[in-house]
Scaffold this motif. Structure first.
Motif, short mmCIF file in Angstrom:
data_model
loop_
_atom_site.label_atom_id
_atom_site.label_comp_id
_atom_site.label_asym_id
_atom_site.label_seq_id
_atom_site.Cartn_x
_atom_site.Cartn_y
_atom_site.Cartn_z
N THR A 109 0.85 -1.18 0.00
CA THR A 109 0.00 0.00 0.00
C THR A 109 0.89 1.24 0.00
O THR A 109 1.89 1.28 0.71
CB THR A 109 -0.92 0.02 1.24
OG1 THR A 109 -1.81 -1.10 1.16
CG2 THR A 109 -1.73 1.29 1.34
N PHE A 110 0.52 2.21 -0.81
CA PHE A 110 1.24 3.48 -0.84
C PHE A 110 0.41 4.53 -0.13
O PHE A 110 -0.79 4.63 -0.33
CB PHE A 110 1.52 3.91 -2.28
CG PHE A 110 2.61 3.11 -2.92
CD1 PHE A 110 3.93 3.55 -2.88
CD2 PHE A 110 2.34 1.90 -3.53
CE1 PHE A 110 4.94 2.80 -3.45
CE2 PHE A 110 3.34 1.14 -4.10
CZ PHE A 110 4.65 1.59 -4.06
N GLU A 111 1.07 5.30 0.72
CA GLU A 111 0.48 6.46 1.38
C GLU A 111 1.10 7.68 0.71
O GLU A 111 2.32 7.80 0.68
CB GLU A 111 0.82 6.47 2.87
CG GLU A 111 0.37 5.25 3.62
CD GLU A 111 0.88 5.23 5.05
OE1 GLU A 111 0.14 4.70 5.91
OE2 GLU A 111 2.00 5.73 5.32
N VAL A 112 0.27 8.57 0.18
CA VAL A 112 0.80 9.71 -0.57
C VAL A 112 0.20 11.00 -0.05
O VAL A 112 -1.01 11.09 0.19
CB VAL A 112 0.48 9.57 -2.09
CG1 VAL A 112 1.11 10.73 -2.87
CG2 VAL A 112 0.98 8.24 -2.63
N GLN A 120 -3.32 9.89 1.66
CA GLN A 120 -4.34 8.99 1.12
C GLN A 120 -3.69 7.66 0.78
O GLN A 120 -2.50 7.59 0.47
CB GLN A 120 -5.01 9.60 -0.09
CG GLN A 120 -5.75 10.87 0.26
CD GLN A 120 -6.58 11.40 -0.89
OE1 GLN A 120 -6.44 11.01 -2.03
NE2 GLN A 120 -7.49 12.31 -0.57
N LEU A 121 -4.51 6.59 0.83
CA LEU A 121 -4.03 5.24 0.57
C LEU A 121 -4.28 4.84 -0.88
O LEU A 121 -5.36 5.10 -1.42
CB LEU A 121 -4.74 4.25 1.48
CG LEU A 121 -4.60 4.47 2.98
CD1 LEU A 121 -5.39 3.42 3.74
CD2 LEU A 121 -3.13 4.44 3.40
N TYR A 122 -3.28 4.18 -1.47
CA TYR A 122 -3.37 3.75 -2.86
C TYR A 122 -2.81 2.34 -3.01
O TYR A 122 -1.90 1.95 -2.28
CB TYR A 122 -2.54 4.67 -3.77
CG TYR A 122 -3.03 6.09 -3.81
CD1 TYR A 122 -3.94 6.50 -4.77
CD2 TYR A 122 -2.59 7.02 -2.88
CE1 TYR A 122 -4.39 7.81 -4.81
CE2 TYR A 122 -3.03 8.33 -2.91
CZ TYR A 122 -3.94 8.72 -3.87
OH TYR A 122 -4.38 10.02 -3.91
N ARG A 141 -7.25 3.19 -2.71
CA ARG A 141 -7.62 1.90 -2.10
C ARG A 141 -9.03 2.05 -1.53
O ARG A 141 -9.22 2.76 -0.55
CB ARG A 141 -6.65 1.50 -1.00
CG ARG A 141 -7.00 0.12 -0.44
CD ARG A 141 -5.97 -0.43 0.50
NE ARG A 141 -4.69 -0.74 -0.10
CZ ARG A 141 -4.46 -1.74 -0.96
NH1 ARG A 141 -5.43 -2.50 -1.35
NH2 ARG A 141 -3.25 -1.95 -1.41
N PRO A 142 -10.01 1.41 -2.16
CA PRO A 142 -11.39 1.54 -1.68
C PRO A 142 -11.67 0.62 -0.50
O PRO A 142 -10.98 -0.38 -0.29
CB PRO A 142 -12.22 1.11 -2.89
CG PRO A 142 -11.33 0.12 -3.60
CD PRO A 142 -9.91 0.60 -3.37
#
Length: 173
Positions: A109-112, A120-122, A141-142
């Motif tokens: 997971t990427f936090e940007v 936000q999480l991606y 990331r839903p």
């Protein structure tokens, strides 16, 4: 570049090992992340890599457990900096692994954040070689309902095979 094996994790997730492996032999190329319709700025930093082990109870009262690796990207511009190379990114992960136990099969997971907007999480798409760099498209990331997701995954093959006879593709008697 290598194609990741998603058999052990969800369709929309890469593991840490798959991500690093996908960078392959293109380690000298710039690694450019894209999110919310734009590329990260050339001065971005990997500010943190952390590992988590999670235990939970989902909304269907099913116990869940998983490992997740979080890579935090700080999307800033800094004079004279270029995008990190894929090799530098891999070296950062390797350095972290000397101090923190990183499960290579864990969901990535990427936090940007740009330092102004909230983080936000991606989840990451498969790295793609284009325009002289390695490009990674990050998707938000839903939230999801795991019991529903499992039910849909189990029902999908039956629906594909047992639809109306003219659409069945020859798999129904």
């Amino acid at each position: 570049m290598n194609v990741p094996d998603k058999s052990k994790i969800g369709d929309h997730d890469l593991s840490l090992a798959d991500f690093i492996s996908a960078l392959g032999t293109a380690r000298d190329l710039p690694l450019v992340f894209h999110y919310d319709g734009h590329a990260v700025r050339s001065g971005y930093h990997v500010t943190e890599v952390k590992a988590g082990q999670f235990s939970a109870l989902d909304c269907g009262a099913n116990p869940e457990a998983w490992s997740e690796i979080f890579v935090q990207l700080w999307d800033v511009e800094e004079a004279g900096r270029t995008h990190l190379s894929a090799g530098k990114f891999a070296a950062i992960v390797r350095k972290v692994s000397e101090h923190v136990r990183l499960d290579a099969t864990a969901r990535l997971t990427f936090e940007v954040s740009d330092g102004v907007r909230p983080m936000q999480l991606y989840c990451a798409g498969t790295p793609v070689l284009e325009d002289g760099g390695i490009h990674v498209h990050l998707q938000p990331r839903p939230a999801s309902c795991k019991p529903r997701d499992r039910w849909l995954a189990e029902a999908a093959p039956a629906q594909a095979c047992c639809g109306p006879r003219e659409n069945a593709g020859g798999c129904c008697p």
